[in-house]
Design an enzyme around this catalytic site. Sequence first.
Site, mmCIF file in Angstrom:
data_model
loop_
_atom_site.group_PDB
_atom_site.id
_atom_site.type_symbol
_atom_site.label_atom_id
_atom_site.label_comp_id
_atom_site.label_asym_id
_atom_site.label_seq_id
_atom_site.Cartn_x
_atom_site.Cartn_y
_atom_site.Cartn_z
ATOM 1 N N THR A 1 0.860 -1.194 0.000
ATOM 2 C CA THR A 1 0.000 0.000 0.000
ATOM 3 C C THR A 1 0.894 1.241 0.000
ATOM 4 O O THR A 1 1.319 1.689 -1.051
ATOM 5 C CB THR A 1 -0.965 0.007 1.198
ATOM 6 O OG1 THR A 1 -0.239 -0.233 2.413
ATOM 7 C CG2 THR A 1 -2.041 -1.065 1.038
ATOM 8 N N LYS B 1 4.245 -6.675 4.069
ATOM 9 C CA LYS B 1 3.907 -5.303 3.726
ATOM 10 C C LYS B 1 3.656 -4.553 5.017
ATOM 11 O O LYS B 1 3.212 -5.118 6.021
ATOM 12 C CB LYS B 1 2.689 -5.228 2.794
ATOM 13 C CG LYS B 1 1.352 -5.642 3.378
ATOM 14 C CD LYS B 1 0.619 -4.603 4.202
ATOM 15 C CE LYS B 1 0.506 -3.278 3.499
ATOM 16 N NZ LYS B 1 -0.166 -2.279 4.440
ATOM 17 N N THR C 1 1.309 -4.023 13.246
ATOM 18 C CA THR C 1 0.361 -3.795 12.164
ATOM 19 C C THR C 1 0.903 -3.954 10.758
ATOM 20 O O THR C 1 1.466 -3.049 10.197
ATOM 21 C CB THR C 1 -0.208 -2.389 12.295
ATOM 22 O OG1 THR C 1 0.902 -1.506 12.302
ATOM 23 C CG2 THR C 1 -0.937 -2.216 13.581
ATOM 24 N N GLU D 1 6.572 4.999 7.299
ATOM 25 C CA GLU D 1 6.099 6.141 6.510
ATOM 26 C C GLU D 1 6.889 7.405 6.846
ATOM 27 O O GLU D 1 6.878 7.873 7.980
ATOM 28 C CB GLU D 1 4.607 6.351 6.742
ATOM 29 C CG GLU D 1 3.772 5.242 6.129
ATOM 30 C CD GLU D 1 2.297 5.317 6.475
ATOM 31 O OE1 GLU D 1 1.515 4.667 5.768
ATOM 32 O OE2 GLU D 1 1.937 6.011 7.445
ATOM 33 N N ASN E 1 -0.157 10.674 5.927
ATOM 34 C CA ASN E 1 -1.370 10.266 6.631
ATOM 35 C C ASN E 1 -2.458 11.336 6.618
ATOM 36 O O ASN E 1 -3.636 11.016 6.791
ATOM 37 C CB ASN E 1 -1.011 9.840 8.054
ATOM 38 C CG ASN E 1 -0.334 8.494 8.077
ATOM 39 O OD1 ASN E 1 -0.974 7.462 7.941
ATOM 40 N ND2 ASN E 1 0.986 8.490 8.205
ATOM 41 N N THR F 1 -7.449 11.075 0.442
ATOM 42 C CA THR F 1 -7.708 12.046 -0.611
ATOM 43 C C THR F 1 -6.622 12.110 -1.662
ATOM 44 O O THR F 1 -6.833 12.621 -2.745
ATOM 45 C CB THR F 1 -7.874 13.449 0.005
ATOM 46 O OG1 THR F 1 -6.690 13.761 0.768
ATOM 47 C CG2 THR F 1 -9.078 13.513 0.897
#
Length: 401
Positions: free
Chosen positions: A150, A176, A187, A274, A396, A401
Amino acid sequence: MNKIIGGITAPKGFHAAGVKAGIKKSGKEDLALIYSTVPASSAAVFTTNAMAAAPVIVSRQAAAKGSARAVVVNSGCANACTGEQGLLDARAMAHITASALGISDDEVLVASTGVIGVNMPMGKVADGIQKAVTSLSEQGYEKATQAIMTTDTFPKSCSYEFELEGVTANIGGIAKGAGMIHPNMATMLCLITTDVAIAPVALKQALAEAVNFSFHMITVDGDISTNDMVSVIANGQAGNKNIDDIASGAYREFVAVLKQVCIYLAQQVVRDGEGATKFLEIVVQGAVSFDEAKAAAMSVAKSPLVKTAFFGEDPNWGRILCAIGYSGAQVDTEKTMLKFGDLTVVENGVAGKPNSTALQKVMAAKDIRVSIDLGVGDSEATVWTCDLSYEYVKINADYRT
């Protein structure tokens, strides 16, 4: 252990595929399938989040049997917080896969990752599964690895050959994860294959041990996902004597290998945190127990103040001692030691005087080891994390969007 190519299809008797089902807006691969050509033992562990996604609920039931042969994974939609329809969709994914492969529904584990609260586009998913089944091959591991990504910036895969009581065996894994990373589960998704012969009960215990020292020892942002799963399928094609005794030497050898695979993939997840610019290894020693050492290390690893200091390359050691202090772990403040790399910054609870040029060099590095001694015992634990950057907020803030 020797590194080999092949990822999750390196072990004998495994095929994989990754296809474009049209679930992701990007148009990239978004549906993966892993398949054992022969019956196999299996085990899996899942998120502890009370809002567990539909595929987690369905796969928990299948995993209880201990004999899965396939894993089907989609990215782009988490199928979480989707109610009864989500459960119907997850079960449909298992059924469609099983029918196409000629196996039973409860031999299929299902996993999903992506945006929460969105229903599955089942027409696209069904077509994707059929495409994946016809695309299965020993060369499909790279596409499968890409299909589960992702916000990941690079694919996470490994495979090894090893000796198990005189027999050559193989193991491979893909993972992932980049955000919503924190233990219990940590997670992410991780799928492991091996051609070792091992009984389901022993495999379940082995996976629990491996996860405890790998995926339960990482954190990126302290958020526990709704969709986490680590699964392992073992089909026995290596030809070793079946491992059914957790007190045996063969079992211990296999656990050591499985643990190394899990640690490698867990570290890869952290390295791809991230917006991450630093990989941080937090080592806590001198604790009264492993649990307290882990609590102290995790307190440091998930502190936003600590993580932002490392992003700014600021050796603000006071933030680390503060995190230790509220971790709940016992600590002797007059014996506390703290090192950045090999440089002592706190000795016996008092600020040291490291060379400033050397300290700047340590802080500027991509990989940084932080060592802490609590001064109260002999236990230790290691946690892996990353820094917290501007990019994490941007990723994030714009995720939907």
